[in-house]
Design an enzyme around this catalytic site. Structure first.
Site: not given
Ligand code: GLU
Length: 467
Positions: A135, A147, A187, A262
């Site tokens: 991503k 993560k 998250d 969110n």
């Molecule tokens: N948790 C979000 C995601 O799944 C954002 C992660 C971030 O901003 O570092 O991409």
């Protein structure tokens, strides 16, 4: 297409029907991932999907499989698991488990959110870190993948308990992060409040105002405008561009958005402002149907201010709204479905129902919300399908914009930030679209995203040597 892992004589094997998607060179790698990470089924699923997209790439670019590049890509650079002790308001001590998986730093410092939810385990964090790597590559920004999180359940906890938990969590995490090392964010279960408490503790422990160490911060202490809205808005921009490839727009379309956190809130808001009618949203207890269109201010009040349940929406609105407990939101007929709750929330039977009800497009706001069988059903039915790792990249992309503002000690307007977000989402869309075409699978955004993300990470890993 049937998708299942079979445990056979101590080995996981992939059901034969899937092997046509996987190049000969990749099958042993997948088997090794399954063996080495026993029981981590979400991680297996995420790796399986990516490797299942790479057959044509490896055939065209065998160099990407040299030097065990793909094996290295499937093994996190570092996995940290730690104890998080904290004291509740009654004085009782709780022990949770904290995680940070630093997956890949070929393109930049590890970057990805923290999830606080009782279902969190190392397999979940690894799947999320793996997805995040691709991503983040798709955003074109200088960020690697990581993560973290904890099996802590924030539901029903007081503000003081949340603060103590966040402080304890950061007391360990702080030694592993930094603006040039690893940059967490939110998250599920981690929003502005939790980011504030964690940044406060980081600042206290390190005696540094290092704003770029974490993103999703409040505006007064280094946050970016439009970060809160970014994942939902970004997903809608992606779907808008995808619909346009078939000559569709949002005007008059009926949409269903699962979740009410969110991502869901800002997805509903943007869909509505672009002319769609969002008729349903949900939480883990049930879903509501409001044929008049979801009243987003009420959802925000219930969820953001009161931290309540979506059932309260129906209680407040009375007879015009239906609340369904324990049912599936995907039974609600719609043109556009945007699963924005959690992984594997949309399975094959849901996909069949949606297709039967006249669905035209799916945009994944959550990470891996559709099961592989559901994706196959959508794609075989010719439904436009935007996978999470491309469609929900707006959140992390705006986190990278936050890092950029922190590095230059600057603060941009909402319009400036949102227009950059829109531009990034359009280029991610176009990259996935063009890549799918180039590799002979036009319209297949799953392969387009996996291939395009992989190529960027693989190129950087090749340049950096065998590390
Ligand atoms: N948790 C979000 C995601 O799944 C954002 C992660 C971030 O901003 O570092 O991409």
């Amino acid at each position: 297409m049937i998708f299942s892992f079979i445990y056979n004589n101590g080995y996981f094997i992939v059901e034969e029907m899937m092997l046509d998607k996987i190049n000969d060179k990749l099958t042993p790698i997948l088997n090794q991932v399954m063996e080495r990470n026993t029981g981590e089924k979400e991680f297996h699923q995420a790796v399986h999907e990516v490797l299942g997209s790479l057959g044509h790439v490896i055939a065209r670019h065998p160099e990407y499989a040299d030097n065990a590049l793909i094996e290295r890509l499937c093994e996190p650079e570092r996995q940290i698991i730690f104890r998080v002790p904290w004291v509740d308001d009654q004085g009782d001590i709780h022990i949770n488990r904290g995680f940070r998986v630093q997956f890949n730093s070929a393109l930049g410092p590890y970057k990805g959110g923290l999830r606080f939810h009782p279902t969190v385990n190392v397999g979940i964090i690894k799947f999320l870190g793996f997805e995040q790597t691709f991503k983040n590559a798709l955003t074109g920004m200088p960020i690697g993948g990581g993560k973290g999180g904890s099996d802590f359940n924030p539901r029903g906890r007081t503000d003081r308990e949340i603060m103590r938990f966040c402080q304890s969590f950061m007391t360990e995490l702080q030694r592993h992060i930094g603006e040039y090392i690893d940059v967490p964010a939110g998250d599920i279960g981690v929003g502005g409040r939790e980011i504030g408490y964690m940044f406060g503790q980081f600042k206290r422990l390190t005696n540094r105002y290092e704003a770029g160490v974490i993103t999703g911060k409040g505006l007064l202490y280094g946050g970016s405008r439009a970060r809160t809205e970014a994942t939902g808005y970004g997903a809608v921009y992606f779907v808008e561009r995808m619909l346009a490839t078939k000559g569709y727009g949002f005007e008059g379309q009926r949409a269903v958005v699962s979740g009410s956190g969110n991502v869901a809130i800002y997805t509903i808001q943007k869909l509505t402002s672009l002319g769609a009618k969002v008729v349903a949203c949900s939480d883990s207890n049930g879903y509501i149907i409001d044929e008049g269109g979801i009243d987003i201010d009420l959802v925000r009040e219930i969820k953001e201010q009161r931290r309540g349940r979506i059932k309260e929406y129906a209680e407040h609105k009375g007879h015009s709204v239906k609340y369904v407990e324990n049912g599936s939101i995907w039974d609600v007929p719609c043109d556009i479905a945007m699963p924005s709750a959690t992984q594997n929330e949309l399975a094959s039977d849901n996909a069949r129902t949606l297709v039967k009800n006249g669905l035209i497009a799916v945009g994944e706001g959550a990470n891996m919300p559709s099961t592989p069988e559901a994706i196959d059903i959508f794609q075989e039915a010719g439904i436009l399908f935007a996978p999470g790792k491309a469609a929900n990249a707006g959140g992390v992309a705006t986190s990278a914009l936050e890092m950029q503002q922190n590095a230059s000690r600057d603060s941009w307007t909402f319009e400036e930030t949102e227009s950059r977000l829109a531009g990034i989402m359009h280029s991610i869309h176009d990259l996935c679209y063009e890549t799918a075409k180039e590799y002979g699978v036009p319209g297949d955004y799953v392969r387009g995203a996996n291939i395009a993300g992989f190529v960027r990470v693989a190129e950087a890993m090749r340049a950096l040597g065998i590390i």
